[in-house]
Design a protein around this motif. Structure first.
Motif, PDB file in Angstrom:
ATOM      1  N   GLN A 160      -2.494   0.630   3.719  1.00 44.36           N
ATOM      2  CA  GLN A 160      -2.036   1.935   3.226  1.00 44.36           C
ATOM      3  C   GLN A 160      -0.565   1.898   2.846  1.00 44.36           C
ATOM      4  O   GLN A 160      -0.158   2.497   1.841  1.00 44.36           O
ATOM      5  N   GLN A 161       0.240   1.179   3.630  1.00 43.02           N
ATOM      6  CA  GLN A 161       1.664   1.067   3.294  1.00 43.02           C
ATOM      7  C   GLN A 161       1.851   0.340   1.962  1.00 43.02           C
ATOM      8  O   GLN A 161       2.703   0.729   1.152  1.00 43.02           O
ATOM      9  N   GLN A 162       1.049  -0.683   1.714  1.00 44.57           N
ATOM     10  CA  GLN A 162       1.182  -1.386   0.447  1.00 44.57           C
ATOM     11  C   GLN A 162       0.712  -0.512  -0.711  1.00 44.57           C
ATOM     12  O   GLN A 162       1.235  -0.598  -1.820  1.00 44.57           O
ATOM     13  N   ARG A 163      -0.263   0.368  -0.462  1.00 44.82           N
ATOM     14  CA  ARG A 163      -0.674   1.317  -1.497  1.00 44.82           C
ATOM     15  C   ARG A 163       0.474   2.265  -1.834  1.00 44.82           C
ATOM     16  O   ARG A 163       0.663   2.646  -2.995  1.00 44.82           O
ATOM     17  N   VAL A 164       1.238   2.660  -0.817  1.00 45.67           N
ATOM     18  CA  VAL A 164       2.408   3.508  -1.055  1.00 45.67           C
ATOM     19  C   VAL A 164       3.413   2.750  -1.935  1.00 45.67           C
ATOM     20  O   VAL A 164       3.981   3.310  -2.875  1.00 45.67           O
ATOM     21  N   ALA A 165       3.623   1.474  -1.631  1.00 47.44           N
ATOM     22  CA  ALA A 165       4.540   0.666  -2.439  1.00 47.44           C
ATOM     23  C   ALA A 165       4.035   0.555  -3.881  1.00 47.44           C
ATOM     24  O   ALA A 165       4.824   0.580  -4.831  1.00 47.44           O
ATOM     25  N   CYS A 166       2.723   0.425  -4.052  1.00 48.05           N
ATOM     26  CA  CYS A 166       2.145   0.385  -5.403  1.00 48.05           C
ATOM     27  C   CYS A 166       2.381   1.705  -6.130  1.00 48.05           C
ATOM     28  O   CYS A 166       2.739   1.717  -7.316  1.00 48.05           O
ATOM     29  N   ALA A 167       2.171   2.810  -5.432  1.00 47.43           N
ATOM     30  CA  ALA A 167       2.375   4.127  -6.043  1.00 47.43           C
ATOM     31  C   ALA A 167       3.828   4.310  -6.451  1.00 47.43           C
ATOM     32  O   ALA A 167       4.121   4.839  -7.531  1.00 47.43           O
ATOM     33  N   ARG A 168       4.746   3.873  -5.608  1.00 44.00           N
ATOM     34  CA  ARG A 168       6.173   3.973  -5.928  1.00 44.00           C
ATOM     35  C   ARG A 168       6.501   3.177  -7.193  1.00 44.00           C
ATOM     36  O   ARG A 168       7.271   3.634  -8.048  1.00 44.00           O
ATOM     37  N   ALA A 169       5.893   1.989  -7.314  1.00 46.24           N
ATOM     38  CA  ALA A 169       6.145   1.157  -8.493  1.00 46.24           C
ATOM     39  C   ALA A 169       5.555   1.771  -9.753  1.00 46.24           C
ATOM     40  O   ALA A 169       6.125   1.649 -10.837  1.00 46.24           O
ATOM     41  N   LEU A 170       4.411   2.438  -9.628  1.00 52.55           N
ATOM     42  CA  LEU A 170       3.724   2.998 -10.792  1.00 52.55           C
ATOM     43  C   LEU A 170       4.299   4.332 -11.254  1.00 52.55           C
ATOM     44  O   LEU A 170       4.165   4.693 -12.428  1.00 52.55           O
ATOM     45  N   LEU A 171       4.933   5.067 -10.353  1.00 52.87           N
ATOM     46  CA  LEU A 171       5.286   6.454 -10.644  1.00 52.87           C
ATOM     47  C   LEU A 171       6.192   6.594 -11.855  1.00 52.87           C
ATOM     48  O   LEU A 171       6.048   7.526 -12.649  1.00 52.87           O
ATOM     49  N   ASN A 172       7.122   5.673 -12.003  1.00 49.11           N
ATOM     50  CA  ASN A 172       8.071   5.761 -13.110  1.00 49.11           C
ATOM     51  C   ASN A 172       7.492   5.230 -14.421  1.00 49.11           C
ATOM     52  O   ASN A 172       8.198   5.146 -15.424  1.00 49.11           O
ATOM     53  N   GLN A 173       6.191   4.859 -14.391  1.00 50.91           N
ATOM     54  CA  GLN A 173       5.509   4.302 -15.554  1.00 50.91           C
ATOM     55  C   GLN A 173       6.325   3.167 -16.187  1.00 50.91           C
ATOM     56  O   GLN A 173       6.669   3.206 -17.380  1.00 50.91           O
ATOM     57  N   PRO A 174       6.630   2.130 -15.392  1.00 46.31           N
ATOM     58  CA  PRO A 174       7.459   1.038 -15.898  1.00 46.31           C
ATOM     59  C   PRO A 174       6.701   0.214 -16.929  1.00 46.31           C
ATOM     60  O   PRO A 174       5.466   0.209 -16.973  1.00 46.31           O
ATOM     61  N   GLU A 175       7.437  -0.512 -17.739  1.00 43.31           N
ATOM     62  CA  GLU A 175       6.813  -1.401 -18.707  1.00 43.31           C
ATOM     63  C   GLU A 175       6.093  -2.551 -18.019  1.00 43.31           C
ATOM     64  O   GLU A 175       5.088  -3.067 -18.524  1.00 43.31           O
ATOM     65  N   ILE A 176       6.610  -2.966 -16.877  1.00 42.81           N
ATOM     66  CA  ILE A 176       6.059  -4.130 -16.191  1.00 42.81           C
ATOM     67  C   ILE A 176       6.322  -4.003 -14.696  1.00 42.81           C
ATOM     68  O   ILE A 176       7.344  -3.441 -14.284  1.00 42.81           O
ATOM     69  N   ILE A 177       5.381  -4.493 -13.896  1.00 42.74           N
ATOM     70  CA  ILE A 177       5.537  -4.522 -12.445  1.00 42.74           C
ATOM     71  C   ILE A 177       5.519  -5.972 -11.982  1.00 42.74           C
ATOM     72  O   ILE A 177       4.632  -6.750 -12.365  1.00 42.74           O
ATOM     73  N   PHE A 178       6.491  -6.328 -11.162  1.00 48.35           N
ATOM     74  CA  PHE A 178       6.546  -7.654 -10.551  1.00 48.35           C
ATOM     75  C   PHE A 178       6.157  -7.519  -9.081  1.00 48.35           C
ATOM     76  O   PHE A 178       6.740  -6.707  -8.351  1.00 48.35           O
ATOM     77  N   ALA A 179       5.180  -8.311  -8.655  1.00 46.13           N
ATOM     78  CA  ALA A 179       4.673  -8.254  -7.279  1.00 46.13           C
ATOM     79  C   ALA A 179       4.872  -9.618  -6.625  1.00 46.13           C
ATOM     80  O   ALA A 179       4.339 -10.625  -7.108  1.00 46.13           O
ATOM     81  N   ASP A 180       5.648  -9.656  -5.563  1.00 49.91           N
ATOM     82  CA  ASP A 180       5.967 -10.905  -4.872  1.00 49.91           C
ATOM     83  C   ASP A 180       5.128 -11.015  -3.605  1.00 49.91           C
ATOM     84  O   ASP A 180       5.403 -10.346  -2.610  1.00 49.91           O
ATOM     85  N   GLU A 181       4.074 -11.838  -3.642  1.00 53.75           N
ATOM     86  CA  GLU A 181       3.157 -12.019  -2.508  1.00 53.75           C
ATOM     87  C   GLU A 181       2.736 -10.657  -1.928  1.00 53.75           C
ATOM     88  O   GLU A 181       2.897 -10.409  -0.729  1.00 53.75           O
ATOM     89  N   PRO A 182       2.182  -9.759  -2.734  1.00 57.88           N
ATOM     90  CA  PRO A 182       1.919  -8.401  -2.252  1.00 57.88           C
ATOM     91  C   PRO A 182       0.858  -8.309  -1.165  1.00 57.88           C
ATOM     92  O   PRO A 182       0.775  -7.293  -0.478  1.00 57.88           O
ATOM     93  N   THR A 183       0.052  -9.368  -0.980  1.00 53.58           N
ATOM     94  CA  THR A 183      -0.965  -9.347   0.075  1.00 53.58           C
ATOM     95  C   THR A 183      -0.591 -10.250   1.243  1.00 53.58           C
ATOM     96  O   THR A 183      -1.386 -10.438   2.157  1.00 53.58           O
ATOM     97  N   GLY A 184       0.620 -10.805   1.216  1.00 54.15           N
ATOM     98  CA  GLY A 184       1.006 -11.803   2.211  1.00 54.15           C
ATOM     99  C   GLY A 184       1.010 -11.308   3.640  1.00 54.15           C
ATOM    100  O   GLY A 184       0.767 -12.086   4.564  1.00 54.15           O
ATOM    101  N   ASN A 185       1.287 -10.030   3.859  1.00 51.84           N
ATOM    102  CA  ASN A 185       1.343  -9.483   5.217  1.00 51.84           C
ATOM    103  C   ASN A 185       0.107  -8.677   5.583  1.00 51.84           C
ATOM    104  O   ASN A 185       0.119  -7.934   6.570  1.00 51.84           O
ATOM    105  N   LEU A 186      -0.970  -8.820   4.795  1.00 50.90           N
ATOM    106  CA  LEU A 186      -2.159  -8.003   4.996  1.00 50.90           C
ATOM    107  C   LEU A 186      -3.335  -8.855   5.453  1.00 50.90           C
ATOM    108  O   LEU A 186      -3.422 -10.042   5.136  1.00 50.90           O
ATOM    109  N   ASP A 187      -4.262  -8.234   6.206  1.00 46.85           N
ATOM    110  CA  ASP A 187      -5.499  -8.932   6.521  1.00 46.85           C
ATOM    111  C   ASP A 187      -6.364  -8.995   5.265  1.00 46.85           C
ATOM    112  O   ASP A 187      -6.039  -8.405   4.232  1.00 46.85           O
TER     113      ASP A 187
END
Length: 257
Positions: free
Chosen positions: A159-186
């Motif tokens: 859920q915390q990573q979903r919040v981080a995804c929402a934060r990245a998407l909200l500004n409708q950026p041209e591009i999103i960079f994700a650095d090991e976004p699942t590294g701390n997740l089961d």
């Protein structure tokens, strides 16, 4: 095979991001170590690109240079029509704020703020008000509508990573960079985040660049770019986890592919 661009001129038609003869050297104990060696690459708009390679291959350095988080020693990095390597610091900061989104392995959420406040914080710091219809669409798509008043410690890692995804998407950026976004997740939470990233590409037209070491995560991308010793050595289109794993095994056999 990787693109063979050598010119530093503006790429066109404009990809979402591009590297042109990108080189990054580090001085370690008086010795020069090359993290990137004249890398040229186009990141296609509306596509999900994964970057893979052994430890020390330069994958995170490439992402950081493409995102304007690090400066190359030579060559050029572009976002759309803008050459990041020519921007003064203030304009580069504004570029990262206004046109680029970031998702990190460690989430980078503020524990004292609510989910809604974390999502809207970058826009608030920029003096902007979010588009309420888009905010509703993003939080609904990411399954956060009933979590907006919660704080990060009350949420699972997924859920915390979903919040981080929402934060990245909200500004409708041209591009999103994700650095090991699942590294701390089961595995279950990681699969959920990857599905959400795929949906943001397919349903929202987002462009995503993800650094990962996980063949399963990479198989969710449209394209996988492989680095070794600071150079692009191969790429796969429409990858599967088995094909990615087979390619990665070559690094173990040969040492540098």
């Amino acid at each position: 095979m990787p693109l063979a661009h050598t010119s530093l001129s503006r790429p066109g038609p404009h990809p979402a991001a591009a590297a042109r003869a990108l080189t990054k050297d580090h001085d370690i104990g008086g010795h020069r170590v090359t993290a990137l060696d004249r890398v040229s690459l186009d990141i296609h708009r509306g596509h999900f690109t994964a970057i893979m390679g052994p430890s020390g291959s330069g994958k995170s350095t490439l992402m950081h240079c493409l995102a304007g988080l690090d400066s190359p020693s030579s060559g050029a990095a572009w976002i759309g029509e803008v050459n990041l390597t020519e921007l003064p610091d203030r304009k580069l900061t504004l570029m990262r704020r206004d046109r680029i989104g970031f998702i990190f392995q460690a989430f980078h959420l503020l524990p004292t703020l609510t989910v809604l406040e974390n999502i809207t914080l970058p826009m608030a710091l920029a003096g902007k008000r979010p588009d309420q219809q888009w905010l509703t669409e993003v939080t609904t798509t990411l399954g956060l509508r009933d979590r907006l008043a919660h704080r990060p410690p009350q949420l699972s890692g997924g859920q915390q990573q979903r919040v981080a995804c929402a934060r990245a998407l909200l500004n409708q950026p041209e591009i999103i960079f994700a650095d090991e976004p699942t590294g701390n997740l089961d595995s279950r939470a990681g699969a959920e985040v990857l599905r959400l990233l795929q949906e943001s590409v397919r349903q929202l037209g987002q462009t995503i660049v993800m650094v990962t070491h996980d063949p399963v995560a990479a198989s969710c991308a449209d394209r996988v770019v492989f680095l070794a010793d600071g150079r692009i050595v191969d790429e796969l289109q429409q990858p599967t986890a088995d094909r990615v794993l087979d390619r990665m095994r070559l690094f173990d056999v040969t040492g540098n592919a």
